[in-house]
Design a protein around this motif. Structure first.
Motif: not given
Ligand SMILES: *Cc1c(COP(=O)(O)O)cnc(C)c1O
Length: 969
Positions: A347, A515, A575, A577, A611-612, A660, A685, A709
Motif C-alpha cells: 500500500t 486478504s 502501512a 508493511s 511483504t513479510n 492466507t 501479520d 491494516n
Molecule cells: C495487505 C497485506 C499486507 C501488506 O499491507 P500493506 O498495508 O499493503 O502494506 C501484508 N500481509 C498481508 C497478508 C496482507 O493482506
C-alpha cells in the motif's frame, strides 16, 4: 412473509424502541436477519453463533470486547466534533517539509471526498483502472520533469522513508561490494525526522551513517552514498555540483531530498549530478493533516529502474494495439522476489499522488511557477525586513524558509503564539520561518513586526527577484498536454470525471479481494477527514494546540489494545508493511536488550504475503521458509523442526492468522508456545484481523506483536492503492521498544529506551485515524463482533455456492472456511483456460476479480466481507457460475479454444460497437452477459493489457505515452 417483516411486527424491547434511528451496524453489515437466516439454512447451520462456534477453534475464543457502546452516526460525529474543537488551528510557519496549501475545491470535492476515487483498489486489474493509472502517470511525469531525472515511481509513503529507501537502493546497487562500502553520508541540514528515519533503517543493515557538513566532508572509498537537502532544512540553497562530483569520483551515489515547488525555479537535481531525488508532494494541494497522509516521491536514472522501490506505472498496449497503462516491472516486487524485493512497500499513497498530480494539472507549469515566485518574493521581502530589524538571516540564497538569528527567540515565539502563529523552534537566539502558497503580504508585515521592524517598500527588485546561475532553472517542465489543457474549473471537473469513469470501485459492485478486506468505507467515517481541525494542523505544532488529536490517539490506542489483547499500541507505521518492519525492529531491540542480539533467524510460512520476507530482510534477518500442509495449515512438524534446528539463533516467526489460506489453524497456540520455548518471538501479520475482532485476538493466541491494516479491517478506504495505516500492538514486555520520534515523541513511557522513528510523522498519517475512530465508535462491541461473524458467514456462503463449480481449496477441521476462501481454477489449464481469463471475463460482468494467484497460483481468493448483502453475493456468484458455463463450453468444444468470450475478455465498447464483428459469439454475449450489466454497464476502458510488451518497452511518463500514440498514428 420474510422473517424480517415478522420481526418488525413483534413488540420491540424498550432499548430496541429507543435505539437511535441512525444506528450504524445495520448500514455496515450487509445481510439483514432474513438474509442471514436464508444463508444459514443453505449452510445447514442452526444459527450464526453455531456457525462461528464451528469455525473458530474453541480454545482461542475470547470474552466480549470491552469497548464503549455504539453511538448512532450523528451522535458519533457530535462526539468527534468535541475532540476536533480541542484542536486549535494556528497559522503554521514551521516548515520542515510541511506547508499550508490551497486544496482546489474541485479536487477536494471530486477526488478526496468522492467514493468513486477513494474506494478503488490498487490497480492490479489494469483494464478497469485506467483513470487512476493516467493520474499516476501524470504524477510520475511531474516528478521526472521537475527533478530532471529519467524515471519516478507512483508514490512513496513519506519523505523520510523515501530518503531511507533511496539509501537502501544505493546500498543494493553496490551489492557484492557492500562490505567495502559501508558508510553513508547525511547532511546535517536534512530535516531532522529524515535523519532519524535514515539512522533507524541503517542499523540492521550494518550501514554506518555519517552526519555532517557537506562543505567539509570528503567522500572516501568506503562511502556508498550521500544525502543532502535542496533547499536545506534551514532554508539555504547550495550548489552541490562539486560535492556530487567528488562523491562520484569515489563511486558513491548521490541523493537529493528536495521540494517540487522550489524546483519550478531551481536547477533540476538531475542537471547537477543527482542519481536519486526524493521528497514530498504534500504542498501540491494536500492538507498537512498533522503529518499525513501525503504522497512522497522517488526519482532516479533509467539504469537503476530495476532496483527502484515502490510501484511504477508504465505504458503498454492492449489486445487491440491501443495504448494502455498498467503497473510495470512487477518482477521487482515482494510478491515475486520476497526477501530479494526492492522494497516492502505494498500500500502506497495513490489517492494523495492523484491529488498532487491534479494540482499540477490544474495550475500547469506557468501557474506553478507563479505560486513559487510569489512565495519566493514574499520570502525575500521578509528577509529584507528582518535584516533591517538587526536580525541575521541565511547568507545563502533561499526559497521559502529563513533561519533567523541574533534575536530573543522566547519573546518572538510568545508574540507569535499570542497571534495564533507557530514559528519553528530552534534555540534561544534562533527561530525558523517558512512561507507558503497561502501567505499574504499582510502576514509578512505581521511577521516582521514581531522583530520590531516594518516592511520595506515594495520594489520591482523584490518582485522580480529570481535565482541566478548556477541555481536558476533553465529547463522546461510539464510540457505534456495534460498539464496545459485543464486550467478552468469546468475543464478540470470533466477531466477528473472522465478518469473516474474508467475505474471500477466499490460504487459499482463488490470487490472481493481476498486478504484486502474491501468493506464499506462509510460516509460518516469520511466526513471528519475534511474538517479543518484535523486537516490544517502541522505535525510539529505545540502539544497544547493538539489536545483533540491526543485524545483521539488515546482512544484508538485503548480500543486497539482491547481488540488485539495486547498491552500497548504504536500508531506511527503508515502501512501494513511499515508495521511489519516496525514490529520486527521491536523484536530485534528486545533480543538485543537481553544480550541476544545474535538472534537473526525469521521463520516464514510459504503462504505468507511477500511483504513479510521483504520486511524481515530490511531488518537484517535471514529467512527460513516453513512449508504448509495439504489443508492449508502451517506444517506444524516442519515449523517445529526448523525452530529446533535454529533454536540458538531464532529471532521470530511471522504468521498470518487466520492464514492466507483462509483457515483458522487449531494448532496455533501450540506453535506459538514452541517458538517461545526456544526464546523466539511471534510476529502476527494482522491483515486478516477481520476474522478475529471480538472472537479471538493475537494476544489470546499467543503472539507478541502484530500490525493492523486500518485500511482493511478498520475502514480506511484503499484510495486506489493508499493511503493506509499499519499501527502495531505489542505485549507488555515489548512496550518499551515502540518507535519514538526526534521532534515530538509519541511514546507514553518517555523514560524508557525506544526505537528511532519509522515514519516521518510521530503518528503516521494521523488525519485518517478519524475514520477508524468513527468505525469503532459507531459499531460498538456488539456491532464489531457481529461484523466478524457475518464476514465468516458471507465467506462460507460464497464457498458453498461456488464449490459445485470450482473446488474450494482449503477448509478448517470442521469443513468451514474463515472470512475468505480460495477457489481452484488450476484444473482448467489443461483445456487452455487460465485463471486470468476468468478474472478478465468478470469485468464484462461488472466485477473486479478476486485476488488472483495469491497465495496459490491459478486460484481466486475471495473475501466478500460483512458489508455485502445476500443479493450482491448472489449476483457475484451468478457471474462466477455463468463464467463456469462459458469455460465448460470450451471444454465440450461448443466454443472455440482461442476465439471465445473468455480469451477476448474484457470487451470494450469500441470492440463491441465496431462495424465489423466476426467472432463466433454474439455482441450481447460479449458485453451484456448478465441482467445486472444490461441494467447498469461498466465498460472496461481498454482491452486485455499486454504486460510483457510494456516491460520490454518501458515508458513511464506522459511524454512517452504521446510518443507511443504518435508512432502508432
Ligand atoms: C495487505 C497485506 C499486507 C501488506 O499491507 P500493506 O498495508 O499493503 O502494506 C501484508 N500481509 C498481508 C497478508 C496482507 O493482506
Amino acid at each position: 412473509m420474510p422473517a424480517s417483516a415478522n420481526a418488525a411486527n413483534a413488540t420491540p424491547s424498550l432499548s430496541e424502541l429507543l435505539a437511535p434511528t441512525d444506528s450504524f451496524a445495520r448500514r455496515h453489515n450487509g445481510p439483514d436477519a432474513a438474509e442471514q437466516a436464508a444463508m444459514l439454512k443453505a449452510l445447514n447451520q442452526p444459527s450464526l453463533d453455531a456457525l462461528v462456534d464451528a469455525t473458530v477453534p474453541p480454545h482461542i475464543r475470547r470474552d466480549a470486547l470491552d469497548l464503549p457502546a455504539a453511538l448512532g452516526e450523528s451522535a458519533a460525529l457530535a462526539e468527534l466534533r468535541g475532540l476536533a474543537s480541542q484542536n486549535q488551528i494556528f497559522r503554521s510557519h514551521i516548515g520542515m517539509g510541511y506547508y499550508n496549501t490551497h486544496t482546489p475545491g474541485v479536487i477536494q470535492r471530486t477526488i478526496l471526498e468522492n467514493p468513486g476515487w477513494y474506494t478503488a483498489y490498487t490497480p492490479y486489474q489494469a483494464e478497469i483502472a485506467q483513470g487512476r493509472l493516467e493520474a499516476l502517470l501524470n504524477f510520475q511525469t511531474l516528478v521526472t520533469d521537475l527533478t530532471g531525472l529519467e524515471i519516478a515511481n507512483a508514490s512513496m509513503l513519506d519523505e523520510g522513508t523515501a530518503a531511507a529507501e533511496a539509501m537502501m537502493m544505493c546500498h543494493r546497487l553496490k551489492e557484492g561490494d557492500a562490505s567495502a562500502h559501508r558508510a553513508f553520508f547525511v547532511s546535517e541540514k536534512c530535516h531532522p525526522q529524515t535523519i532519524d528515519i535514515v539512522k533507524t533503517r541503517a542499523v540492521p543493515l550494518g550501514i554506518e551513517v555519517i552526519i555532517g557538513d557537506h562543505k567539509t566532508f570528503t567522500p572516501t572509498a568506503g562511502t556508498f552514498g550521500v544525502l543532502v537537502q535542496y533547499p536545506d532544512t534551514t532554508g539555504s540553497i547550495h550548489d552541490f555540483a562539486t560535492f556530487f562530483a567528488a562523491a562520484h569520483a569515489v563511486g558513491a551515489f548521490t541523493i537529493v531530498a528536495t521540494d517540487l515547488l522550489a524546483l519550478t525555479l531551481l536547477r533540476a537535481p538531475g542537471e547537477f549530478g543527482a542519481d536519486v531525488a526524493v521528497g514530498s508532494a504534500q504542498r501540491f494541494g494536500v492538507p498537512m493533516g498533522f503529518g499525513g497522509p501525503h504522497a512522497a516521491f522517488l526519482a532516479t536514472k533509467d539504469a537503476f529502474k530495476r532496483q527502484m522501490p515502490g510501484r511504477l506505472v508504465g505504458v503498454s498496449k492492449d489486445a487491440n494495439g491501443d495504448p494502455a497503462m498498467r503497473l510495470a516491472l512487477g518482477t521487482r516486487e515482494q510478491h515475486i522476489r520476497r526477501d530479494k524485493a526492492t522494497s516492502n512497500i505494498c500500500t502506497a499513497q495513490v489517492l494523495l499522488a492523484v491529488m498532487a498530480s491534479m494540482y499540477a494539472v490544474y495550475h500547469g507549469p506557468e501557474g506553478l511557477k507563479k505560486i513559487a515566485r510569489r512565495v519566493h518574493a514574499l520570502t525575500s521581502l521578509l528577509a529584507q525586513g528582518l535584516r533591517s530589524a538587526g536580525a541575521s538571516v541565511n547568507a545563502e540564497p533561499v526559497f521559502d524558509t529563513l533561519t533567523v538569528g541574533n534575536i530573543f527567540a522566547t519573546k518572538i515565539h510568545a508574540d507569535a503564539l499570542a497571534q495564533k502563529i507557530n514559528l519553528r523552534v530552534i534555540d534561544d537566539a534562533t527561530v525558523g520561518i517558512s512561507l507558503d502558497e497561502t501567505t499574504t503580504l499582510a502576514q509578512v508585515e505581521q511577521l516582521i513586526s514581531f522583530f520590531g521592524s516594518t516592511r520595506p517598500a515594495l520594489t520591482s527588485d523584490v518582485e522580480r527577484a529570481g535565482f541566478s546561475a548556477p541555481l536558476a532553472r533553465t529547463s522546461a517542465f510539464l510540457t505534456a498536454p495534460s498539464f496545459n489543457r485543464y486550467h478552468t474549473e469546468h475543464e478540470m471537473l470533466r477531466y477528473i470525471k472522465r478518469l473516474e469513469a474508467k475505474d471500477l470501485s466499490l460504487v459499482h459492485s463488490m470487490i472481493s479481494l481476498g486478504s484486502c478486506t474491501m468493506k464499506l468505507n462509510a460516509t460518516s467515517e469520511m466526513f471528519p477527514v475534511s474538517w479543518p481541525e484535523f486537516g490544517q494542523l502541522h505535525p510539529f505544532a505545540p502539544s497544547d494546540q493538539t489536545k483533540g488529536y491526543a485524545q483521539l490517539f488515546t482512544d484508538l490506542e485503548t480500543w486497539l489494545t482491547e481488540i488485539t489483547g495486547f498491552a500497548a499500541v504504536s500508531l506511527q507505521p503508515n502501512a501494513g508493511s511499515q508495521g511489519e518492519y516496525a514490529g520486527l525492529l521491536v523484536i530485534r531491540s528486545f533480543h538485543e536488550s537481553r544480550g541476544e542480539g545474535h538472534r537473526n533467524i525469521c521463520l516464514i510460512p510459504t503462504s505468507a504475503h511477500g511483504t513479510n520476507p521483504a520486511s524481515a530482510a530490511m531488518c537484517g534477518y535471514q529467512i527460513v521458509p516453513v512449508a504448509c500442509d495439504a489443508n492449508g495449515n502451517i506444517d506444524g512438524a516442519d515449523l517445529k523442526a526448523k525452530a529446533d534446528a535454529h533454536a540458538k539463533n531464532l529471532a521470530c516467526v511471522m504468521i498470518t492468522y487466520p492464514s492466507t489460506h483462509g483457515v483458522f489453524e487449531a494448532s496455533i497456540k501450540d506453535l506459538c508456545a514452541h517458538i517461545h520455548s526456544h526464546g523466539g518471538q511471534v510476529y502476527m501479520d494482522g491483515a486478516n484481523m477481520n476474522a478475529q475482532v471480538g472472537l479471538t485476538s493475537p494476544g489470546h493466541i499467543g503472539a507478541d506483536v502484530c500490525h493492523l491494516n486500518l485500511h482493511k479491517t478498520f475502514c480506511i478506504p484503499h484510495g486506489g492503492g493508499g493511503p493506509g495505516m499499519g499501527p502495531i500492538g505489542v505485549a507488555a514486555h515489548l512496550a518499551p521498544f515502540l518507535p519514538g520520534h526526534v521532534i515530538v515523541s509519541p511514546v507514553h513511557d518517555k523514560g524508557r529506551k525506544h526505537l528511532g522513528a519509522v515514519s516521518a510523522a510521530p503518528w503516521g498519517s494521523a488525519s485518517i485515524l478519524v475514520i477508524s475512530w468513527m468505525y469503532i465508535r459507531m459499531m460498538g462491541p456488539d456491532g464489531l463482533t457481529a461484523a466478524t461473524k457475518i464476514a465468516i458467514l458471507n465467506a462460507n456462503y460464497v464457498a458453498a455456492r461456488l464449490e459445485k463449480y470450482f473446488p474450494v481449496l482449503y477448509r478448517g477441521a470442521t469443513g468451514l472456511v474463515a472470512h475468505e476462501c480460495i477457489v481452484d481454477l488450476r484444473g482448467w489449464k489443461k483445456h487452455g483456460i487460465e485463471a486470468e481469463d476468468a478474472a478478465k471475463r468478470l469485468m464484462d460482468y461488472g466485477y473486479h476479480a478476486p485476488t488472483l494467484s495469491f497465495p496459490v497460483p491459478g486460484t481466486f481468493m475471495i473475501e466478500p466481507t460483512e458489508s455485502e448483502t445476500l443479493t450482491e453475493l448472489d449476483r457475484f456468484c451468478d457471474a462466477m457460475i455463468s463464467i463456469h458455463g462459458e469455460m465448460q463450453a470450451v471444454v465440450t468444444g461448443e466454443s472455440d479454444k482461442a476465439n471465445n468470450p473468455l480469451k477476448h475478455a474484457p470487451h470494450t465498447a469500441k470492440v463491441v460497437t465496431a462495424d465489423e464483428w466476426t467472432r463466433p459469439y454474439s455482441r450481447q454475449t460479449a458485453a451484456f452477459p448478465s441482467e445486472f450489466v444490461r441494467q447498469s454497464k461498466f465498460w472496461p476502458a481498454v482491452g486485455r493489457v499486454d504486460n510483457v510488451y510494456g516491460d520490454r518497452n518501458l515508458i513511464c511518463s506522459c511524454v512517452g505515452m504521446e510518443a507511443y500514440a504518435d508512432a502508432k498514428a
